[in-house]
Enzyme design. Structure first.
Site, mmCIF file in Angstrom:
data_model
loop_
_atom_site.group_PDB
_atom_site.id
_atom_site.type_symbol
_atom_site.label_atom_id
_atom_site.label_comp_id
_atom_site.label_asym_id
_atom_site.label_seq_id
_atom_site.Cartn_x
_atom_site.Cartn_y
_atom_site.Cartn_z
ATOM 1 C CG HIS A 264 0.003 1.073 17.702
ATOM 2 N ND1 HIS A 264 -0.373 -0.130 18.232
ATOM 3 C CD2 HIS A 264 -0.139 1.973 18.703
ATOM 4 C CE1 HIS A 264 -0.732 0.024 19.504
ATOM 5 N NE2 HIS A 264 -0.584 1.299 19.811
ATOM 6 C CD GLU A 265 0.906 5.811 18.354
ATOM 7 O OE1 GLU A 265 -0.173 6.231 18.837
ATOM 8 O OE2 GLU A 265 1.714 5.105 18.996
ATOM 9 C CG HIS A 268 -4.185 4.876 19.621
ATOM 10 N ND1 HIS A 268 -4.994 4.285 20.565
ATOM 11 C CD2 HIS A 268 -2.939 4.373 19.815
ATOM 12 C CE1 HIS A 268 -4.257 3.451 21.318
ATOM 13 N NE2 HIS A 268 -3.014 3.478 20.865
ATOM 14 C CD GLU A 294 -2.788 -0.417 23.051
ATOM 15 O OE1 GLU A 294 -2.938 0.812 23.196
ATOM 16 O OE2 GLU A 294 -1.727 -0.914 22.636
#
Lengths: 498, 498
Positions: A264-265, A268, A294
Site C-alpha cells: 500500500h505505501e 503512494h 489513495e
C-alpha cells in the site's frame, strides 16, 4: 520577471517543505524518545516561516503581473496552481487560524483521552466548538473560491471534486453495496466451507519479513536510489520525491498484514517518485490530491496485490525470503481467502474492500449535514447509529468510542477529507480497467513479475501529470470517461461475488 | 524588551539549526543515495534563511539597547554571546562571503580529485587563491574584533585563544616530544618483546560490535532518551542536544577501532547532552568551542578508555557482548598494547596520542606564516618537508598527497582550526588531573564501572557552563590554573615512558 519571482519563492518553499517532511518522517522512525519537545518547536517554527513566506502580500502582485504575460500552456497551468496555493493559504485570517489551531489541538488531545474512556458527553462540547469553527472556515473558503461551503472544504484535498458529481456516484455505490454485502458474505461462507482458512506456520522473524517486503517493493518498481523502508508505530509514506520514506510495522504471528501494508505505501511512494522532477519546486509538480494519492496506493494494494496473478508471481518470492515452510500447505487460493476476507465491523480502518465504502459514505453524508447546519453534534450519535444500522446492520448507540468518536479527523477539524478514501478506490478500479484496455497482456505480465507495462501506463497518465489537471479532469484524461462507480462495482462482483 | 527580541530570534535560529543538524546527520546515515542533490539545495536555502535572520540590521539596535538595561550576571554573559555571534556573522561583507564560498568549494572539489593523483602543481593555484582570500578574511575579522589576524581566525573556533598563550605551550610540548618520541618507541619495543601483540580472534559480526558499543555508551553515561548510534562512512557526532546522533563504522577483522571511535564520539555527545537546556536557544547555551569539544571526546577516549582501570571494567563487557572467545588469551595488558601503540607516520588522522601533537604543531606554525604572508603556497612543500623531517624524521617531498595535501582544512579555507585538536588533548589531561584531585577515588570508581563521579565533575565544571566563559577562562575555572602542557606531558610519560 514576476514568474521568475514565483519560481524563486518555489525553491525556498520547497526547501522548508523538504525539512518539514524529513523531520516528520525522522520523528516517527529514528528520533530519540526525548527529542520530541524540541522537534515540535522546530517544526512549528519552520511551519511558521513557511506560512509567512507563502502568504507574503507581494505574491498577489507577482501573480497578477504574471497573468498578463504570455505563457506556455504548462506555464499557465503552473501559474494557476501557484494562485490556487496562494488563495488557499491566504483565505483564512491569521486571527482565525490561531483560534482554529488552538481549538483543534485541544479537541484532539481531549479526544485521545476521552475516546479511551468511551465518554461522548465529556467530549461533545469540544467537538461542538470545532464544528462551529469549521462552519466558519467553510464559509470563508467558499467566499474566496466561489464555491459552496462543503465543496470548498473538499477542494483542499482534491481540487475539482464537487458534491454534485460525487454524491450520485456514492449513491449508486451505496445502493449496490447494501444489496451486495449479504451476497458476498454468503459466497464467502460457501468458499470457506470448501476451503477452510489455513493456519499460519509462524513465528515469522522481523528480518525475514523485512527482506520479503524489500523484495516485493523492488519487484513492483520502488526506486531504492530515491527512498527507503523503516519501521514506525503507524505505517506511512513520507519524505520527499527524491527520498521517499515508507514505513511498516511487524507482528510475528503472521506476515501478510505487513506485506500488504508495505505494498500500500509503495503505491503512494511510486506516485511521489514518478512526479515530474523539473517542477518539483512548483505546486504544479506536486501530487494532485489525496483521492488520487489513495488511488495509487489502492491500485498496488487492492487492484494488483490481491489478485491471483500477483500471487502466482509472489508465492516463490515468499518461499525465497521466508523459507519454504513459511506457507506450508498453502496454495494461491488460501492466500486470496486470507487477504480478501469480508466482514461487517464497526471500525473504518479495519474494514475490507467491500465494507469500507459504506463507512466512508456514512461520514460523507453526516459531515455535509454538520457543515451545512442540518445536523448538530448533539444529534450525531443517533444519526450515526441510524446509518450504521441501515448500511452495516450494526448499532453503535451504546459504544460511541467505536461510533462517531472512532476517527481523529473530526476532532482535528478535517472535514471534506473522508470522501478521498473511497474516491481513491473507485479511481483505482477505473484506472485498472483503462490499463487492461491499453495493455491487454497486463495479467500475464504480472504473473511473470513484469510490472513495467503497468507502471509505464501510470507514469504517463498519472504520475508525470503532477497537478496539471483537476482531479476529475485527470481521471477523464487517463481513462477516457468521467469517474463513475461501474468499474469498482464490476471489480467487487468479480472478486467477491457468488 | 530588546532582550526579549533577541530571545525570540534565538528560538527561530535554534529551529533552523535543528533542521540543519538533523538533515545533516540524516544525510550521512539514512538518506537514499539519490536524495543528495535536493538535500544540498534544501540545506543551502535553510542556511541562507539562517544567515539572513542572524544578520538582520535591527539586531545591532536590539543589542545596543539591551546593553543599556540592567541585566543579571548570566544575562550580561548571554548578551555578550549574542553580540559575539552577531559580530562574527556580520563582519564579512556578503559579496566577500560569496567569493570565498565559491573559491573554497571549487578548491575542495579540485583537492578531492588531485589529491588522489598526487598532483601538487595542478592544485597549487587553487590553494593560492584560497590563501589570498583567507588573508583578506583574517584582516576583516581582525578589524571587527580588534585582534591580530591569525588570532581572529582562531577566535571563531575557541573564543579567547591567542597565539601569545598557545605558542609557548605548544613550543614546550614540541621540545618535549622531539626528545620523548624515540624513548617511547624504544620502551614500546621492549614491552612488545616481552609481550608480543596478540592476534584478533575474529571475524566479529557487526551486530555484536554494535551491542558492545551500545553497552559501552550506556556505561559511560550516554543518555539514550536523547540520542542514538548509527552507521556512517565517516564517524561523527551530530544532531541536537535533545537528540544527539553519533555514528561509527565497523570492520569485522577487529573490534577495537569501532569501540574506541564510539567512545570518542560519546565524549562529544556527553558534552552536548549535558549543556544547560534552559539556554538551548541562546548562544550562551551552546558548547564553548572546538578545542573544548575535543577535550571532551579525548577525555573519554584517551584519558578514560585507554587506561588499565577502564579495561578491568570493560573486559567482562566484551565477553558478555562478543562471546568469551572474542579475546581468547588476551589480558588487559594485551588490550593496552594494542590501543596505546605508537608509530611515526605521515598522516595526522592515523596518528597516535604521542605523535599527533607534532602533526598539529607543524600545521599551526605553517598556517600562521601563510596567513601573515611570511610563507607563500609555492614554498609550502619544502617548508612542510623540513618540519616533518625535524619533528618526525619523515620526508614528504616526493609525496604531497601525504604531505600538505593530506587534509581538507586548508583547501576548504579553514585556517586557525588545527590547534583545537591538540589544545583538546592538553585540556583533557589537565581536566583529568583536576578531577583526580577532586575525586581521589575515581580510578577505583572506573574499575567498578561507576562513571557517575567522573561525569558529575565534568557536568558541573564543563557541560553546564555552556558558553559563560572564554575557553581559557573555562579551563582556569575548572582546573584552578591556566592551560599548560605539564599534565599532558606527565600523562604521556606515565603511559608511554620507559
Amino acid at each position: 520577471m514576476s514568474f521568475q519571482k514565483l519560481d524563486e519563492l518555489g525553491h525556498k518553499l520547497e526547501s522548508l517543505e523538504h525539512a518539514l517532511s524529513i523531520l516528520g518522517a525522522d520523528e516517527a522512525t529514528h528520533m530519540a524518545s526525548g527529542g520530541g519537545e524540541k522537534r515540535a518547536e522546530a517544526m512549528s517554527n519552520l511551519a511558521g516561516m513557511y506560512h509567512e513566506q507563502a502568504t507574503a502580500p507581494e505574491i498577489a502582485d507577482w501573480i497578477a503581473d504574471a497573468e498578463k504575460a504570455e505563457l506556455t500552456e504548462d506555464g499557465a497551468r503552473a501559474l494557476r496552481e501557484f494562485k490556487r496555493s496562494y488563495t488557499n493559504a491566504t483565505c483564512l485570517p491569521t486571527e482565525f487560524v490561531r483560534r482554529r489551531t488552538q481549538a483543534t489541538m485541544l479537541s484532539e488531545q481531549l479526544w485521545r483521552d476521552l475516546r479511551a474512556k468511551n465518554d461522548w458527553q465529556g467530549f461533545r462540547p469540544a467537538l461542538e466548538g470545532v464544528v462551529k469553527l469549521v462552519r466558519e472556515e467553510a464559509q470563508l473558503r467558499a467566499d474566496a473560491l466561489k464555491l459552496a461551503p462543503y465543496d470548498a472544504l473538499m477542494d483542499q484535498y482534491d481540487p475539482g471534486n464537487r458534491v454534485a458529481n460525487v454524491a450520485p456516484v456514492f449513491e449508486r455505490l451505496k445502493t449496490f453495496l447494501k444489496g451486495f454485502l449479504p451476497e458476498a458474505l454468503a459466497a464467502q461462507n460457501r468458499r470457506l466451507t470448501e476451503r477452510p482458512l489455513k493456519p499460519f506456520a509462524g513465528p515469522y522473524t522481523v528480518e525475514k519479513q523485512r527482506d520479503l517486503g524489500l523484495a516485493a517493493m523492488a519487484a513492483v518498481g520502488f526506486d531504492f536510489d530515491h527512498g527507503s523502508l523503516s519501521v514506525s508505530h503507524h505505517p506511512f509514506c513520507g519524505g520527499v520525491p527524491s527520498d521517499v520514506r515508507i514505513t511498516t510495522r511487524y507482528r510475528t504471528d503472521e506476515f501478510l498484514s505487513s506485506l500488504m501494508g508495505v505494498l500500500h505505501e509503495t503505491g503512494h511512494a511510486l506516485y511521489e517518485q514518478g512526479l515530474p522532477p523539473e517542477w518539483a519546486h512548483w505546486p504544479l509538480g506536486k501530487a494532485r490530491g489525496m483521492g488520487v494519492h489513495e488511488s495509487q496506493s489502492l491500485f498496488v494494494e487492492m487492484q494488483l496485490a490481491h489478485t491471483r496473478e500477483f500471487w502466482e508471481f509472489a508465492m516463490p518470492l515468499v518461499h525465497q525470503h521466508m523459507g519454504h515452510d513459511a506457507m506450508r500447505g498453502w496454495e494461491v487460493d488460501d492466500v486470496l481467502n486470507r487477504v480478501n476476507h469480508v466482514e461487517r465491523g464497526y471500525i473504518r480502518v479495519d474494514a475490507d474492500e467491500v465494507t469500507y465504502p459504506l463507512h466512508v459514505i456514512l461520514r460523507f453524508e453526516l459531515e455535509q449535514d454538520l457543515v451545512n447546519g442540518k445536523l448538530e453534534v448533539a444529534d450525531l450519535p443517533e444519526a450515526w447509529d441510524a446509518k450504521m444500522s441501515e448500511y452495516l446492520g450494526l448499532s453503535t448507540l451504546d459504544n460511541p468510542k467505536d461510533g462517531p468518536m472512532q476517527d481523529v479527523h473530526w476532532p482535528g477539524g478535517a472535514f471534506g477529507y473522508f470522501p478521498s478514501y473511497t474516491l481513491g478506490a473507485l479511481m483505482a478500479a477505473q484506472q485498472w480497467a483503462a490499463l487492461e484496455k491499453a495493455v491487454p497482456t497486463v495479467r500475464d505480465d504480472i504473473r511473470q513479475g513484469n510490472f513495467a507495462p503497468l507502471n509505464d501506463w501510470r507514469r504517463e497518465n498519472i504520475w508525470l501529470q503532477g497537478s496539471r489537471w483537476s482531479t476529475p479532469e485527470l481521471m477523464e484524461r487517463a481513462t477516457g470517461e468521467a469517474l463513475n462507480a461501474d468499474y469498482f462495482i464490476a471489480h467487487l462482483k468479480k472478486r467477491y461475488g457468488a
